[in-house]
Design a protein around this motif. Structure first.
Motif, PDB file in Angstrom:
ATOM      1  N   THR A   1      29.848  -5.177 -18.580  1.00 22.88           N
ATOM      2  CA  THR A   1      28.990  -6.297 -18.197  1.00 22.88           C
ATOM      3  C   THR A   1      28.925  -7.366 -19.272  1.00 22.88           C
ATOM      4  OG1 THR A   1      27.053  -5.161 -19.108  1.00 22.88           O
ATOM      5  CG2 THR A   1      27.537  -4.809 -16.776  1.00 22.88           C
ATOM      6  N   ARG A   2      29.760  -7.277 -20.280  1.00 22.86           N
ATOM      7  CA  ARG A   2      29.749  -8.231 -21.393  1.00 22.86           C
ATOM      8  C   ARG A   2      30.588  -9.465 -21.079  1.00 22.86           C
ATOM      9  NH1 ARG A   2      25.723  -6.593 -23.860  1.00 22.86           N
ATOM     10  NH2 ARG A   2      25.677  -4.462 -24.532  1.00 22.86           N
TER      11      ARG A   2
ATOM     12  N   ASP B   1      29.255 -10.661 -27.115  1.00 27.10           N
ATOM     13  CA  ASP B   1      28.666 -11.120 -25.863  1.00 27.10           C
ATOM     14  C   ASP B   1      28.261 -12.576 -26.040  1.00 27.10           C
ATOM     15  OD1 ASP B   1      27.788 -11.085 -23.267  1.00 27.10           O
ATOM     16  OD2 ASP B   1      26.335  -9.474 -23.556  1.00 27.10           O
TER      17      ASP B   1
ATOM     18  N   ASP C   1      16.785  -9.745 -23.801  1.00 26.42           N
ATOM     19  CA  ASP C   1      16.995  -8.879 -22.645  1.00 26.42           C
ATOM     20  C   ASP C   1      17.617  -7.558 -23.074  1.00 26.42           C
ATOM     21  OD1 ASP C   1      16.104 -11.011 -21.212  1.00 26.42           O
ATOM     22  OD2 ASP C   1      18.071 -11.584 -20.428  1.00 26.42           O
ATOM     23  N   GLU C   2      17.420  -6.558 -22.236  1.00 24.15           N
ATOM     24  CA  GLU C   2      17.974  -5.224 -22.488  1.00 24.15           C
ATOM     25  C   GLU C   2      19.498  -5.227 -22.383  1.00 24.15           C
ATOM     26  OE1 GLU C   2      17.447  -1.398 -23.722  1.00 24.15           O
ATOM     27  OE2 GLU C   2      15.856  -2.871 -23.433  1.00 24.15           O
ATOM     28  N   LYS C   3      20.058  -6.180 -21.648  1.00 26.00           N
ATOM     29  CA  LYS C   3      21.511  -6.205 -21.476  1.00 26.00           C
ATOM     30  C   LYS C   3      22.239  -6.625 -22.756  1.00 26.00           C
ATOM     31  CE  LYS C   3      22.263 -10.846 -19.638  1.00 26.00           C
ATOM     32  NZ  LYS C   3      22.868 -11.586 -18.554  1.00 26.00           N
ATOM     33  N   TYR C   4      21.531  -7.164 -23.725  1.00 29.07           N
ATOM     34  CA  TYR C   4      22.148  -7.552 -24.997  1.00 29.07           C
ATOM     35  C   TYR C   4      21.981  -6.492 -26.077  1.00 29.07           C
ATOM     36  CZ  TYR C   4      22.486 -12.121 -22.855  1.00 29.07           C
ATOM     37  OH  TYR C   4      22.783 -13.159 -22.002  1.00 29.07           O
TER      38      TYR C   4
END
Length: 129
Positions: A120-121, A20, A53-56
């Protein structure tokens, strides 16, 4: 050697689904590897604050994408008659029957899973938002 080559290619398909990137305050894009604890930059000691962030964070969707990309790679690689003749010598008729439907089934199943679990990466080669 074909086994080693196919193994390396399959591992790279799996690995690159866990990469990412993010854009830092200075405008530069930094790449890293997604882990269960967050993003780990490929190059350490840059003095850049990595977002928490939680997305990572690596999740179940990442594992699904990585596994499905390996299955799609296998379907594409095995659809070539030169590869199947090397891996399965003397089984040309059986492999022709299997390869008539296998890539189509893999395409339908993996496309459905990719739609249900969107990616979403922003990995290597993709610019971070």
């Amino acid at each position: 050697m074909i086994h080693v080559l196919l193994g390396i290619c399959a591992l790279s398909c799996f690995f690159f689904h866990f990469t990412d990137s993010f854009r830092a305050a200075d405008g530069r894009v930094y790449y890293g590897f997604v882990t269960p604890r967050g993003l780990a930059l490929f190059k350490t000691g840059l003095g850049v604050e990595v977002p928490r962030d939680e997305k990572y964070v690596m999740g179940f969707v990442d594992l699904i994408h990585a596994a499905m990309s390996v299955v799609v790679f296998a379907a594409i690689a095995l659809s070539d008659h030169r590869v199947t003749n090397c891996l399965f010598p003397g089984r040309k008729e059986e492999m022709n029957e299997v390869m008539e439907t296998f890539p189509l089934m893999v395409g339908v199943v993996c496309s459905g899973l990719f739609l249900v679990f969107p990616n979403t990466r922003y990995g290597i080669g993709c610019l971070a938002a």
